[in-house]
Scaffold this motif. Structure first.
Motif, short mmCIF file in Angstrom:
data_model
loop_
_atom_site.label_atom_id
_atom_site.label_comp_id
_atom_site.label_asym_id
_atom_site.label_seq_id
_atom_site.Cartn_x
_atom_site.Cartn_y
_atom_site.Cartn_z
N ASP A 199 -10.52 -16.28 1.35
CA ASP A 199 -10.61 -14.96 0.74
C ASP A 199 -10.61 -13.86 1.80
OD1 ASP A 199 -10.66 -16.06 -1.77
OD2 ASP A 199 -12.83 -15.84 -2.04
N ASP A 200 -11.24 -14.12 2.94
CA ASP A 200 -11.24 -13.14 4.03
C ASP A 200 -9.83 -12.92 4.57
OD1 ASP A 200 -13.97 -12.95 3.72
OD2 ASP A 200 -14.45 -14.08 5.54
N VAL A 201 -9.06 -14.00 4.66
CA VAL A 201 -7.68 -13.89 5.14
C VAL A 201 -6.85 -13.09 4.15
CG1 VAL A 201 -5.60 -15.21 5.71
CG2 VAL A 201 -7.85 -16.05 6.41
N TYR A 202 -7.02 -13.38 2.87
CA TYR A 202 -6.31 -12.64 1.83
C TYR A 202 -6.63 -11.15 1.93
CZ TYR A 202 -5.09 -10.83 -2.76
OH TYR A 202 -4.57 -10.07 -3.78
N HIS A 203 -7.90 -10.82 2.05
CA HIS A 203 -8.30 -9.41 2.14
C HIS A 203 -7.76 -8.75 3.41
CE1 HIS A 203 -10.62 -9.31 -1.51
NE2 HIS A 203 -11.28 -10.40 -1.14
N ALA A 204 -7.70 -9.48 4.49
CA ALA A 204 -7.15 -8.93 5.74
C ALA A 204 -5.67 -8.58 5.56
CB ALA A 204 -7.34 -9.91 6.89
N ILE A 205 -4.94 -9.44 4.87
CA ILE A 205 -3.52 -9.17 4.62
C ILE A 205 -3.36 -7.95 3.72
CG2 ILE A 205 -1.41 -10.07 3.53
CD1 ILE A 205 -2.38 -12.88 4.49
N ILE A 206 -4.14 -7.89 2.65
CA ILE A 206 -4.09 -6.74 1.74
C ILE A 206 -4.47 -5.47 2.49
CG2 ILE A 206 -5.12 -5.71 -0.33
CD1 ILE A 206 -3.11 -8.05 -0.82
N ASP A 207 -5.52 -5.52 3.27
CA ASP A 207 -5.98 -4.33 4.02
C ASP A 207 -4.92 -3.86 5.02
OD1 ASP A 207 -8.36 -4.33 2.64
OD2 ASP A 207 -9.53 -5.25 4.26
N ALA A 208 -4.18 -4.78 5.62
CA ALA A 208 -3.15 -4.40 6.58
C ALA A 208 -2.03 -3.60 5.92
CB ALA A 208 -2.58 -5.65 7.26
N HIS A 209 -1.85 -3.77 4.62
CA HIS A 209 -0.81 -3.05 3.88
C HIS A 209 -1.31 -1.71 3.31
CE1 HIS A 209 1.18 -6.98 3.96
NE2 HIS A 209 2.29 -6.30 3.79
N ARG A 210 -2.60 -1.49 3.37
CA ARG A 210 -3.17 -0.28 2.79
C ARG A 210 -2.56 0.96 3.44
NH1 ARG A 210 -7.28 -0.99 -0.02
NH2 ARG A 210 -8.18 -2.62 1.26
N ASP A 211 -2.21 1.92 2.61
CA ASP A 211 -1.66 3.22 3.03
C ASP A 211 -0.26 3.13 3.63
OD1 ASP A 211 -4.03 4.50 2.19
OD2 ASP A 211 -4.96 4.15 4.15
N LEU A 212 0.42 2.01 3.49
CA LEU A 212 1.80 1.90 3.93
C LEU A 212 2.72 2.23 2.75
CD1 LEU A 212 1.84 -1.43 6.00
CD2 LEU A 212 1.55 0.91 6.84
N SER A 213 3.85 2.84 3.05
CA SER A 213 4.87 3.04 2.03
C SER A 213 5.47 1.67 1.70
CB SER A 213 5.95 3.98 2.53
OG SER A 213 6.70 3.35 3.56
N ASP A 214 6.26 1.61 0.63
CA ASP A 214 6.93 0.35 0.29
C ASP A 214 7.81 -0.12 1.44
OD1 ASP A 214 5.70 0.26 -2.18
OD2 ASP A 214 7.45 0.96 -3.29
N ALA A 215 8.54 0.82 2.05
CA ALA A 215 9.42 0.46 3.17
C ALA A 215 8.61 -0.03 4.37
CB ALA A 215 10.28 1.66 3.57
N GLN A 216 7.50 0.62 4.67
CA GLN A 216 6.66 0.20 5.78
C GLN A 216 6.04 -1.17 5.50
OE1 GLN A 216 4.16 3.68 5.71
NE2 GLN A 216 4.98 4.41 7.67
N SER A 217 5.64 -1.40 4.26
CA SER A 217 5.05 -2.69 3.88
C SER A 217 6.08 -3.81 4.01
CB SER A 217 4.53 -2.61 2.44
OG SER A 217 3.94 -3.82 2.06
N GLN A 218 7.31 -3.54 3.59
CA GLN A 218 8.37 -4.54 3.73
C GLN A 218 8.68 -4.80 5.20
OE1 GLN A 218 11.66 -3.15 1.36
NE2 GLN A 218 10.56 -3.46 -0.55
#
Length: 68
Positions: free
Chosen positions: A13-32
């Motif tokens: 669960d910590d790994v999942y949250h770290a991945i989600i947090d890394a995408h926070r505040d990124l645009s769709d293009a930045q996330s991709q």
């Protein structure tokens, strides 16, 4: 070496949250772009074309099984 499909994290669960947090505040293009960079970094870390081919096939098949 074969692709490991069993959970390999003590706290997944910590790994999942770290991945989600890394995408926070990124645009769709930045996330991709981040996902693409992460895939390339981890593929290089794996360093085994057979394992990578297996992972790519599995991920693609799972994506194709999802509704478009």
């Amino acid at each position: 070496m074969a692709l490991m499909l069993d959970n390999n994290f003590r706290q997944p669960d910590d790994v999942y949250h770290a991945i989600i947090d890394a995408h926070r505040d990124l645009s769709d293009a930045q996330s991709q772009a981040m996902n693409a960079q992460l895939v390339l970094l981890l593929a290089n870390h794996i360093g085994d074309a057979t394992v990578l081919d297996e992972a790519l096939a599995l991920a693609r098949n799972n994506a194709l099984a999802m509704p478009a």
